[in-house]
Enzyme design. Structure first.
Site, PDB file in Angstrom:
ATOM      1  N   GLY A   1      34.367  40.252  41.026  1.00 15.83           N
ATOM      2  CA  GLY A   1      34.179  39.083  40.804  1.00 15.83           C
ATOM      3  C   GLY A   1      34.126  37.798  41.144  1.00 15.83           C
ATOM      4  O   GLY A   1      33.469  36.860  41.275  1.00 15.83           O
ATOM      5  N   ASP A   2      34.493  37.770  42.596  1.00 15.43           N
ATOM      6  CA  ASP A   2      34.736  36.683  43.700  1.00 15.43           C
ATOM      7  C   ASP A   2      35.348  36.986  45.285  1.00 15.43           C
ATOM      8  O   ASP A   2      35.936  36.285  45.697  1.00 15.43           O
ATOM      9  CB  ASP A   2      35.980  35.914  43.128  1.00 15.43           C
ATOM     10  CG  ASP A   2      35.886  34.431  43.600  1.00 15.43           C
ATOM     11  OD1 ASP A   2      34.353  34.502  43.544  1.00 15.43           O
ATOM     12  OD2 ASP A   2      36.632  33.669  43.167  1.00 15.43           O
ATOM     13  N   ILE A   3      34.394  37.410  45.195  1.00 13.07           N
ATOM     14  CA  ILE A   3      34.582  38.443  46.995  1.00 13.07           C
ATOM     15  C   ILE A   3      34.406  37.162  47.649  1.00 13.07           C
ATOM     16  O   ILE A   3      32.964  37.258  47.527  1.00 13.07           O
ATOM     17  CB  ILE A   3      33.766  39.457  46.914  1.00 13.07           C
ATOM     18  CG1 ILE A   3      34.368  40.764  46.693  1.00 13.07           C
ATOM     19  CG2 ILE A   3      33.632  39.622  48.038  1.00 13.07           C
ATOM     20  CD1 ILE A   3      35.885  41.351  46.989  1.00 13.07           C
TER      21      ILE A   3
ATOM     22  N   ASN B   1      38.933  34.805  49.864  1.00 12.40           N
ATOM     23  CA  ASN B   1      40.077  35.475  49.071  1.00 12.40           C
ATOM     24  C   ASN B   1      40.129  37.376  49.904  1.00 12.40           C
ATOM     25  O   ASN B   1      40.348  37.767  49.593  1.00 12.40           O
ATOM     26  CB  ASN B   1      39.163  35.935  47.693  1.00 12.40           C
ATOM     27  CG  ASN B   1      38.923  35.399  46.978  1.00 12.40           C
ATOM     28  OD1 ASN B   1      40.326  33.717  47.088  1.00 12.40           O
ATOM     29  ND2 ASN B   1      38.435  35.562  46.381  1.00 12.40           N
TER      30      ASN B   1
END
Length: 126
Positions: free
Chosen positions: A50-52, A56
Site C-alpha cells: 500500500g505504500d511502495i 520505504n
C-alpha cells in the site's frame, strides 16, 4: 518503531543525504530487482503493502533492498477469496498512487505494482 539500516533508504541515497556517493547503475539495478522480488513474495501471501516508495525501501550494508513500513499493509492468507480490499480512506503517498485507486478505494496488488513503477521512475531519473 523506526528500523535503521546502515545505508538508509533509497530516498536518502538518491538525495545524497549526509554527502553520500550517488548510487551506481549496478546498485540501482539490484535495488529494482530485489524490490520486485520482495513484492512478489508479499503478493504470493496475499499481502498488499500500500505504500511502495523510495523512502520505504531500506538498504542493508550490501545495498540489498528491504521493504519497510508496513503500517498500511493489508491482507494475508485469510483473504484468499477477496480480489480487493475496500479502504475506508485513501492512504499512502498520493504522488505514487494510481487515480483509479484514489477514486474507488479498492486496494489491489495492482496498486503496489503502479507504486513500484513510480519508484522505478524515481530510481532512474535521480
Amino acid at each position: 518503531v523506526y528500523l535503521y539500516m546502515v545505508n538508509g533508504s533509497v530516498a536518502d541515497r538518491l538525495r545524497r543525504k549526509g554527502g553520500t556517493e550517488p548510487l551506481s547503475w549496478e546498485h540501482r539495478s539490484n535495488i529494482a530487482l530485489g524490490t520486485a522480488r520482495g513484492l512478489l513474495h508479499l503478493h504470493s501471501h496475499k499481502i498488499i503493502h500500500g505504500d511502495i516508495k523510495s523512502g520505504n525501501i531500506l538498504l542493508d550494508k550490501h545495498f540489498e533492498p528491504k521493504i519497510g513500513d508496513f503500517g498500511l499493509a493489508r491482507g494475508g492468507d485469510e483473504n484468499d477469496s477477496l480480489s480487493y480490499i475496500l479502504a475506508s480512506s485513501v492512504q499512502g503517498t498520493k504522488s505514487y498512487l494510481p487515480d483509479d485507486y484514489c477514486r474507488s478505494r479498492q486496494l489491489t496488488e495492482q496498486v503496489d505494482t503502479f507504486c513500484y513503477g513510480m519508484f522505478l521512475f524515481e530510481l532512474v531519473r535521480s
